[in-house]
Design a protein around this motif. Sequence first.
Motif, PDB file in Angstrom:
ATOM      1  N   PRO A 125       0.790  -1.240   0.000  1.00 37.41           N
ATOM      2  CA  PRO A 125       0.000   0.000   0.000  1.00 37.41           C
ATOM      3  C   PRO A 125       0.814   1.279   0.000  1.00 37.41           C
ATOM      4  CG  PRO A 125      -1.059  -1.615   1.389  1.00 37.41           C
ATOM      5  CD  PRO A 125       0.247  -2.228   0.947  1.00 37.41           C
ATOM      6  N   ARG A 126       1.941   1.299   0.724  1.00 37.45           N
ATOM      7  CA  ARG A 126       2.717   2.545   0.805  1.00 37.45           C
ATOM      8  C   ARG A 126       3.319   2.928  -0.550  1.00 37.45           C
ATOM      9  NH1 ARG A 126       6.017  -1.248   3.304  1.00 37.45           N
ATOM     10  NH2 ARG A 126       8.097  -1.519   2.369  1.00 37.45           N
ATOM     11  N   ARG A 127       3.390   1.997  -1.472  1.00 42.56           N
ATOM     12  CA  ARG A 127       3.935   2.268  -2.796  1.00 42.56           C
ATOM     13  C   ARG A 127       2.853   2.697  -3.787  1.00 42.56           C
ATOM     14  NH1 ARG A 127       9.314   2.914  -2.220  1.00 42.56           N
ATOM     15  NH2 ARG A 127      10.278   1.192  -1.074  1.00 42.56           N
ATOM     16  N   LEU A 128       1.610   2.697  -3.356  1.00 40.14           N
ATOM     17  CA  LEU A 128       0.489   3.025  -4.244  1.00 40.14           C
ATOM     18  C   LEU A 128       0.091   4.492  -4.108  1.00 40.14           C
ATOM     19  CD1 LEU A 128      -1.775  -0.095  -3.516  1.00 40.14           C
ATOM     20  CD2 LEU A 128      -0.296   0.243  -5.522  1.00 40.14           C
ATOM     21  N   SER A 129      -0.364   5.078  -5.202  1.00 36.36           N
ATOM     22  CA  SER A 129      -0.932   6.423  -5.132  1.00 36.36           C
ATOM     23  C   SER A 129      -2.308   6.340  -4.479  1.00 36.36           C
ATOM     24  CB  SER A 129      -1.070   7.018  -6.532  1.00 36.36           C
ATOM     25  OG  SER A 129      -2.087   6.326  -7.266  1.00 36.36           O
ATOM     26  N   GLY A 130      -2.871   7.515  -4.144  1.00 33.65           N
ATOM     27  CA  GLY A 130      -4.197   7.519  -3.521  1.00 33.65           C
ATOM     28  C   GLY A 130      -5.252   6.863  -4.402  1.00 33.65           C
ATOM     29  N   GLY A 131      -5.207   7.162  -5.708  1.00 32.23           N
ATOM     30  CA  GLY A 131      -6.175   6.577  -6.628  1.00 32.23           C
ATOM     31  C   GLY A 131      -6.002   5.076  -6.760  1.00 32.23           C
ATOM     32  N   GLN A 132      -4.753   4.620  -6.776  1.00 29.73           N
ATOM     33  CA  GLN A 132      -4.493   3.179  -6.866  1.00 29.73           C
ATOM     34  C   GLN A 132      -4.952   2.456  -5.599  1.00 29.73           C
ATOM     35  OE1 GLN A 132      -0.298   3.446  -7.576  1.00 29.73           O
ATOM     36  NE2 GLN A 132      -0.519   3.613  -9.816  1.00 29.73           N
ATOM     37  N   ALA A 133      -4.691   3.053  -4.442  1.00 32.49           N
ATOM     38  CA  ALA A 133      -5.120   2.444  -3.179  1.00 32.49           C
ATOM     39  C   ALA A 133      -6.635   2.349  -3.116  1.00 32.49           C
ATOM     40  CB  ALA A 133      -4.585   3.265  -2.000  1.00 32.49           C
ATOM     41  N   GLN A 134      -7.318   3.377  -3.622  1.00 33.42           N
ATOM     42  CA  GLN A 134      -8.782   3.358  -3.625  1.00 33.42           C
ATOM     43  C   GLN A 134      -9.299   2.216  -4.480  1.00 33.42           C
ATOM     44  OE1 GLN A 134     -11.277   4.011  -5.947  1.00 33.42           O
ATOM     45  NE2 GLN A 134     -12.963   4.807  -4.749  1.00 33.42           N
ATOM     46  N   ARG A 135      -8.666   1.976  -5.615  1.00 29.94           N
ATOM     47  CA  ARG A 135      -9.110   0.894  -6.497  1.00 29.94           C
ATOM     48  C   ARG A 135      -8.791  -0.477  -5.911  1.00 29.94           C
ATOM     49  NH1 ARG A 135      -6.496   2.251 -12.027  1.00 29.94           N
ATOM     50  NH2 ARG A 135      -5.308   3.794 -10.837  1.00 29.94           N
ATOM     51  N   VAL A 136      -7.678  -0.591  -5.199  1.00 33.38           N
ATOM     52  CA  VAL A 136      -7.374  -1.865  -4.518  1.00 33.38           C
ATOM     53  C   VAL A 136      -8.425  -2.135  -3.447  1.00 33.38           C
ATOM     54  CG1 VAL A 136      -5.749  -3.091  -3.027  1.00 33.38           C
ATOM     55  CG2 VAL A 136      -4.904  -1.782  -4.995  1.00 33.38           C
ATOM     56  N   ALA A 137      -8.790  -1.094  -2.683  1.00 32.95           N
ATOM     57  CA  ALA A 137      -9.810  -1.262  -1.639  1.00 32.95           C
ATOM     58  C   ALA A 137     -11.151  -1.659  -2.259  1.00 32.95           C
ATOM     59  CB  ALA A 137      -9.961   0.041  -0.851  1.00 32.95           C
ATOM     60  N   LEU A 138     -11.480  -1.070  -3.408  1.00 34.28           N
ATOM     61  CA  LEU A 138     -12.730  -1.425  -4.081  1.00 34.28           C
ATOM     62  C   LEU A 138     -12.671  -2.867  -4.586  1.00 34.28           C
ATOM     63  CD1 LEU A 138     -15.500  -0.531  -5.155  1.00 34.28           C
ATOM     64  CD2 LEU A 138     -14.348   0.310  -7.214  1.00 34.28           C
ATOM     65  N   ALA A 139     -11.538  -3.254  -5.146  1.00 32.06           N
ATOM     66  CA  ALA A 139     -11.377  -4.637  -5.616  1.00 32.06           C
ATOM     67  C   ALA A 139     -11.493  -5.612  -4.450  1.00 32.06           C
ATOM     68  CB  ALA A 139     -10.028  -4.792  -6.314  1.00 32.06           C
ATOM     69  N   ARG A 140     -10.898  -5.261  -3.315  1.00 32.94           N
ATOM     70  CA  ARG A 140     -10.973  -6.141  -2.137  1.00 32.94           C
ATOM     71  C   ARG A 140     -12.416  -6.323  -1.688  1.00 32.94           C
ATOM     72  NH1 ARG A 140      -7.947  -4.456   3.378  1.00 32.94           N
ATOM     73  NH2 ARG A 140      -9.581  -2.861   3.305  1.00 32.94           N
ATOM     74  N   ALA A 141     -13.201  -5.232  -1.729  1.00 29.93           N
ATOM     75  CA  ALA A 141     -14.610  -5.325  -1.331  1.00 29.93           C
ATOM     76  C   ALA A 141     -15.420  -6.147  -2.328  1.00 29.93           C
ATOM     77  CB  ALA A 141     -15.197  -3.921  -1.201  1.00 29.93           C
ATOM     78  N   LEU A 142     -15.134  -5.991  -3.619  1.00 33.64           N
ATOM     79  CA  LEU A 142     -15.916  -6.676  -4.644  1.00 33.64           C
ATOM     80  C   LEU A 142     -15.533  -8.147  -4.805  1.00 33.64           C
ATOM     81  CD1 LEU A 142     -15.985  -3.899  -7.417  1.00 33.64           C
ATOM     82  CD2 LEU A 142     -17.863  -4.588  -5.896  1.00 33.64           C
ATOM     83  N   ALA A 143     -14.322  -8.504  -4.394  1.00 36.60           N
ATOM     84  CA  ALA A 143     -13.839  -9.867  -4.573  1.00 36.60           C
ATOM     85  C   ALA A 143     -14.643 -10.890  -3.786  1.00 36.60           C
ATOM     86  CB  ALA A 143     -12.364  -9.956  -4.187  1.00 36.60           C
ATOM     87  N   THR A 144     -15.376 -10.433  -2.773  1.00 37.67           N
ATOM     88  CA  THR A 144     -16.210 -11.352  -1.978  1.00 37.67           C
ATOM     89  C   THR A 144     -17.610 -11.485  -2.566  1.00 37.67           C
ATOM     90  OG1 THR A 144     -16.924  -9.559  -0.517  1.00 37.67           O
ATOM     91  CG2 THR A 144     -14.939 -10.775   0.132  1.00 37.67           C
ATOM     92  N   HIS A 145     -17.860 -10.852  -3.717  1.00 40.10           N
ATOM     93  CA  HIS A 145     -19.173 -10.879  -4.382  1.00 40.10           C
ATOM     94  C   HIS A 145     -20.289 -10.453  -3.426  1.00 40.10           C
ATOM     95  CE1 HIS A 145     -17.236 -12.809  -7.781  1.00 40.10           C
ATOM     96  NE2 HIS A 145     -16.686 -13.668  -6.939  1.00 40.10           N
ATOM     97  N   PRO A 146     -20.188  -9.264  -2.844  1.00 42.24           N
ATOM     98  CA  PRO A 146     -21.197  -8.824  -1.871  1.00 42.24           C
ATOM     99  C   PRO A 146     -22.533  -8.537  -2.540  1.00 42.24           C
ATOM    100  CG  PRO A 146     -19.774  -6.995  -2.438  1.00 42.24           C
ATOM    101  CD  PRO A 146     -19.181  -8.208  -3.106  1.00 42.24           C
ATOM    102  N   ARG A 147     -23.600  -8.675  -1.751  1.00 41.75           N
ATOM    103  CA  ARG A 147     -24.930  -8.294  -2.218  1.00 41.75           C
ATOM    104  C   ARG A 147     -25.231  -6.849  -1.828  1.00 41.75           C
ATOM    105  NH1 ARG A 147     -26.242  -9.875  -6.227  1.00 41.75           N
ATOM    106  NH2 ARG A 147     -28.451  -9.464  -5.829  1.00 41.75           N
ATOM    107  N   LEU A 148     -24.373  -6.285  -0.973  1.00 42.48           N
ATOM    108  CA  LEU A 148     -24.491  -4.882  -0.572  1.00 42.48           C
ATOM    109  C   LEU A 148     -23.079  -4.312  -0.475  1.00 42.48           C
ATOM    110  CD1 LEU A 148     -26.056  -2.395   0.510  1.00 42.48           C
ATOM    111  CD2 LEU A 148     -25.962  -3.440   2.792  1.00 42.48           C
TER     112      LEU A 148
END
Length: 343
Positions: A125-148
């Motif tokens: 994470p410390r090597r990522l820009s703010g925009g890249q970190a945001q997309r990693v966080a979004l990918a982490r949330a979506l990887a569990t296939h949430p319904r919400l």
Amino acid sequence: MDAHLVVDRPPFRLDVTLTAAPGDVVALLGPNGAGKSTALRTLAGLTPLTDGHLRLDGTALDRTPPESRPVGVVFQDYLLFPHLSALDNVAFGPRCQGASKAEARAQAAAWLDRMGLADHAAARPRRLSGGQAQRVALARALATHPRLLLLDEPLAALDARTRLEVRAQLRRHLAEFEAVAVLVTHDPLDAMVLADRLVVIEHGRVVQEGTPADIARHPRTDYIAQLVGLNLYRGQAAGHTVRLDAGPDITTTEDLSGPVFVAFPPSAVTLFRDRPTGASARNLWRCEVAGLETHGDQIRADLTGELPLAADLTTVAAADLELHPGAAVWATVKATQTHAYPA
């Protein structure tokens, strides 16, 4: 999603009803302390309900612990695991759901590729820009296939230039998301661009909800009017005249009767240092300049007097009028530039 969220924390009480269908993106808007974050934490299971219910795809989640809910969360500061690579951050969710290390990493790699981050899979994470970190966080949330999917101020940590780019990317990802997404934001532009429906919360209650266009055109509280940049007043209509609850009459083009709101943009206001002679405008008020500030490429004048209002004018016009705090002015608004609607 069918939710009635009641949380009692005297003296504060949250009492909010939210409904959404799969594919809907709902934005919660409101001033600080309105209850937006409490609502989001309640949906995530991090704050227990005092009363009410939460159903997702017909299943009651009221008593389901956070880790067992089909809910993904993107926090304001992303909260990525600092000791894990971007790939392993995203793989964390599938691993918790029982996937093997190889399966989880394969899923994570696919998500990072979708986010345009395949080349950053090994980065911490410390090597990522703010925009890249945001997309990693979004990918982490979506990887569990949430319904919400819950997003808490998803763009707040970004600088203005990055925010513009990431907002466009986030809009695309949310458009592809097939379940319900709820985001909390203070930024009206984020809400207008990202959400299908806005829910405005003040003092723990919903004060208005609707499409971004409807709310922008028909604000029902001072907070919403300021949010969308309109002067807003409440009064009693009798034909084309509205007698304000606090202030003078306003002439409108709408022919209405009973309680109404009247709104008009600051750009509709014309200012004069002397009372205009021969002016046909029926909406003419004597005011005083309370303050001046730069607003984009214009000057916004905050006016008090017969009718408190905001007026926008060019820098040249402000100079010609010799505006300064305490200056007396006359303000006019054409009836055709006002908008009245039932309260």
